[in-house]
Design a protein around this motif. Structure first.
Motif, PDB file in Angstrom:
ATOM      1  N   GLU A 274       0.803  -1.222   0.000  1.00 52.03           N
ATOM      2  CA  GLU A 274       0.000   0.000   0.000  1.00 52.03           C
ATOM      3  C   GLU A 274       0.839   1.278   0.000  1.00 52.03           C
ATOM      4  O   GLU A 274       0.328   2.366  -0.289  1.00 52.03           O
TER       5      GLU A 274
ATOM      6  N   ALA B  90       0.557   3.301  -3.105  1.00 51.94           N
ATOM      7  CA  ALA B  90      -0.699   4.057  -3.213  1.00 51.94           C
ATOM      8  C   ALA B  90      -0.661   5.300  -2.327  1.00 51.94           C
ATOM      9  O   ALA B  90      -1.192   6.358  -2.694  1.00 51.94           O
TER      10      ALA B  90
ATOM     11  N   ILE C  41      -3.318   8.271  -3.309  1.00 50.70           N
ATOM     12  CA  ILE C  41      -4.615   7.639  -3.526  1.00 50.70           C
ATOM     13  C   ILE C  41      -5.280   7.454  -2.165  1.00 50.70           C
ATOM     14  O   ILE C  41      -4.674   6.881  -1.258  1.00 50.70           O
TER      15      ILE C  41
ATOM     16  N   ARG D 214      -7.716   2.112  -2.327  1.00 49.75           N
ATOM     17  CA  ARG D 214      -6.641   1.140  -2.114  1.00 49.75           C
ATOM     18  C   ARG D 214      -7.180  -0.260  -1.826  1.00 49.75           C
ATOM     19  O   ARG D 214      -6.418  -1.152  -1.460  1.00 49.75           O
TER      20      ARG D 214
ATOM     21  N   LEU E 220      -5.584  -3.287  -3.665  1.00 54.67           N
ATOM     22  CA  LEU E 220      -4.233  -3.581  -3.180  1.00 54.67           C
ATOM     23  C   LEU E 220      -4.268  -4.171  -1.777  1.00 54.67           C
ATOM     24  O   LEU E 220      -3.480  -5.067  -1.443  1.00 54.67           O
ATOM     25  N   HIS E 221      -5.185  -3.644  -0.961  1.00 57.92           N
ATOM     26  CA  HIS E 221      -5.318  -4.150   0.399  1.00 57.92           C
ATOM     27  C   HIS E 221      -5.705  -5.635   0.378  1.00 57.92           C
ATOM     28  O   HIS E 221      -5.133  -6.451   1.108  1.00 57.92           O
TER      29      HIS E 221
END
Lengths: 299, 299
Positions: free
Chosen positions: B195, B198, B203, B208, B211-212
């Motif tokens: 993260e 990001a 972002i 996110r 991605l998380h």
């Protein structure tokens, strides 16, 4: 008690109470397998201690009209670092102490593994506190505070000084080396505590020279007073073991200078520290009083 | 080797070399009594290790055109935290390991006190690296990175998971508790690694989620693969002792699910992780390849 000492005692009591309240709120114990960790963090962080570093943060914040919230949170962060260093220093592999602040040390009340993790968590907690916007609305100020605290606590500051202190048991350090050791081990974090207010006020490094000089001088005076208490004080008042440096064969200001000259040197440093504050007027009265108090205390 | 595995191996070698060069430069040994501390920090930080977390930082930075300097410094910071946790976990009071990354652990090569300080210093060094403007020109980004790293590494993240891991030797954890433990112990720092890109791209948290999810899934897959290696791998390839969890009576994914179902679960998690990346196109190829590699590796 002098009026100046009374001022220190009164503000120190206020700051200590505020720090305890804040830790009590921030370190709420979760109902999972981390319970023991948080209880041990509370054991280490809440109650006892002089809270000298948060007091210095508050006193320096008087100079620049820094908000009470900023002063409290910066004080909490620096106290997290100080407490983590005590928890790790007390471990059997380091100074092997059983008592701290009149209570069993964390590895005695819990166990070594928990004490290692308590120190690790208090260190990251310091940065978590500083990073939050409640500490200061300007992200640049928060970054500068975090950078200064990281430098003051790491290998180039407190922890580096602690490493020199371990080596002091093996070598014969001269006065210059002991001074350098103490400037790192205790001076760096005291320096952060005093200069944090100037960082929060966005005063550039050039304008912080007076505060920097004050911090360096009271840091050494504090350490000399500590060395004198280690030789002359008693464990019950200090809340920890005394006489340890001599037993470990470490050179200190007192072993190198003798007690009378060490006491005189501490007094000179305090006068010099106060001279650095000449531009600040009455707003620096608490900082002046703390300088005097540092060499007059009995714990 | 598949083309996807070859991509991972090639980028991992580049990242590892860059991390080693940077640590070599940043951890110059001072000519004073802190010499031993810095030498031990170098022993811990330079050479060996998969550098998975810095590789993840680089791979996620591919998605958002983040500068190589930012990617390198964020990777260094997260590796400092990872290495400090290994040094402390290896201590006799914790997991008591003699070998790490094919070398003696820090407390074996030096001593316990030095190992404690090495960990402490690497932790503060991570924040010192992130605070510097070379990491990112925007102070708000630097603050957010530091906050995320502090949370991911402290009592609410990695170190909290380590505490649960200590308690796992005393209790019988169920699958939900082992999952929670691993989400904290290894997942939080892997989550930060993914993260961070990001955060650097500013972002907001809402954007996110993919991605998380990717990070959470590969974190668990990574841990299952680790548990399988602990049972089936050999110490020479792993560069550390194996078979330790079973000896300590700890429940793991493998003890709870059995090896075949654990392997299947890891494979499912990897597919799920890749599904989270569907919006990113070819730029996410390295992240996809890493997900596959994580369950196919032999160390």
């Amino acid at each position: 008690m002098t009026a100046s000492a009374a001022l220190v005692v009164e503000r120190a009591a206020q700051v200590s109470a505020a720090i305890d309240r804040a830790f009590d709120m921030l370190l709420a114990v979760p109902q999972d397998a981390r319970r023991r960790l948080y209880e041990a963090m509370r054991h280490a962080a809440i109650g006892g201690g002089k809270r000298l570093r948060p007091l210095l943060v508050h006193a320096a914040c008087d100079l620049f009209n820094i908000s009470p919230e900023t002063a409290l949170r910066v004080g909490l962060a620096v106290e997290c670092i100080h407490v983590y260093s005590l928890v790790h220093d007390d471990l059997p592999a380091m100074d092997d102490d059983d008592m701290r602040r009149g209570k069993p040390t964390v590895h005695k009340a819990y166990d070594e593994a928990t004490a290692i993790l308590v120190g690790d968590c208090l260190q990251s907690f310091a940065f978590e506190i500083l990073a939050d916007e409640q500490t200061h609305p300007d992200p640049f100020v928060r970054v500068e505070l975090m950078k200064a605290l990281a430098v003051a606590s790491g290998a180039g500051g407190m922890a580096g000084g602690q490493m020199m202190d371990l080596e002091a048991e093996k070598s014969r350090f001269d006065l210059a080396t002991v001074t350098r050791l103490q400037n790192l081990k205790t001076g760096a974090l005291i320096g952060f505590s005093v200069e944090a207010a100037a960082i929060a006020a966005r005063i550039p490094p050039d304008g912080r020279k007076g505060l920097h000089g004050y911090a360096r001088d009271i840091g050494l005076a504090f350490q000399i007073a500590d060395d004198l208490l280690d030789v002359e004080g008693d464990a019950a008042t200090a809340g920890k073991a005394t006489g340890k440096d001599a037993a470990a064969g470490k050179e200190t200001f007192v072993s190198l200078l003798g007690a009378p000259r060490a006491r005189e040197q501490a007094r000179l440093l305090v006068d010099q520290a106060k001279a650095h504050l000449h531009g600040f007027g009455a707003r620096a009265d608490l900082l002046r009083a703390i300088a005097d108090y540092i060499v007059e205390r009995d714990r």
